[in-house]
Scaffold this motif. Sequence first.
Motif, PDB file in Angstrom:
ATOM      1  N   SER A 210       0.650  -1.315  -0.063  1.00 45.80           N
ATOM      2  CA  SER A 210       0.130   0.150   0.331  1.00 45.80           C
ATOM      3  C   SER A 210       0.519   0.908   0.231  1.00 45.80           C
ATOM      4  O   SER A 210       2.027   1.409   0.468  1.00 45.80           O
ATOM      5  N   GLY A 211       0.840   2.890  -0.959  1.00 44.23           N
ATOM      6  CA  GLY A 211       1.371   3.382  -0.966  1.00 44.23           C
ATOM      7  C   GLY A 211       2.941   3.376  -1.631  1.00 44.23           C
ATOM      8  O   GLY A 211       3.398   4.122  -1.716  1.00 44.23           O
ATOM      9  N   ALA A 212       3.055   2.345  -2.615  1.00 45.20           N
ATOM     10  CA  ALA A 212       3.759   2.326  -3.167  1.00 45.20           C
ATOM     11  C   ALA A 212       3.957   3.309  -4.154  1.00 45.20           C
ATOM     12  O   ALA A 212       3.115   3.308  -4.654  1.00 45.20           O
ATOM     13  N   LEU A 213       5.212   3.562  -4.139  1.00 46.79           N
ATOM     14  CA  LEU A 213       5.359   4.621  -6.066  1.00 46.79           C
ATOM     15  C   LEU A 213       6.349   4.619  -6.199  1.00 46.79           C
ATOM     16  O   LEU A 213       7.133   2.815  -6.370  1.00 46.79           O
ATOM     17  N   ASP A 214       6.502   4.697  -8.124  1.00 53.21           N
ATOM     18  CA  ASP A 214       7.976   4.701  -8.663  1.00 53.21           C
ATOM     19  C   ASP A 214       8.567   5.761  -8.398  1.00 53.21           C
ATOM     20  O   ASP A 214       8.986   7.090  -7.218  1.00 53.21           O
TER      21      ASP A 214
END
Length: 236
Positions: A131-135
């Motif tokens: 959850s909340g993973a970004l690049d």
Amino acid sequence: MLKQQLTSLSTSAVVLAGAALICSSQAMALSPFKATYQFSYNGHNMGSATRTLQQNGNNWTYVFAAKAGIVASATETSHFSLVDSNVVSNNFSRNANYIGLSDSFRINFNPAGKTIATNRKGKANSFAWKSGALDELNAEVQIREDLKKTGLKNNYYITDAKGVAQRKFIKLGTENLVTPYGTFSTIKVKLDHGKDERNTIFWLAPKLDYLPVKVAHNDGRSSYGILLTGYQGVTK
């Protein structure tokens, strides 16, 4: 080595805004912009770089591109949306070239399937959903939005070819910085790599919605940096 410096610029830039620990009392909504930079390697001006954010409804496209003459180039593109000021990652791509050699990297975020899939030069991998993973690019957007609202989170989760990793930042203070585009009051931040010989420092300008006006990286063997030369977008 130069190709690695070019491609890592946006990785560093992803967190630039992260260091700022002072929130704006008058939050600005996320807005499209274009910023241009001069790119230097080991103290020598080698080329240019741009950061561009475009909007189509609630679909956003963020692009970082850097070029060192005819020697090397790199482009990174992030597609995402916003839900209550939270970035929802869609997909990410990076393409780099260095004297005829190429490198590519892709990320596909699949919240429905609870997976994050990556592909590095044809080698596929998959990780459990976070959850909340970004690049590397939209993490910068998330940090800016947090600064304008309630402040920074304790951790941000950035996705790379090896998985999803936590990132932390250290505030070093404030500094007035002179750039070819003007002089700005900035917040100076250090990305903690966990290695004494490696450091990345960012200078963020609240007047330009916490845009990074300078980034400097040193890994003990070489150094690189970008410095703002132009900006089109909202200001305070």
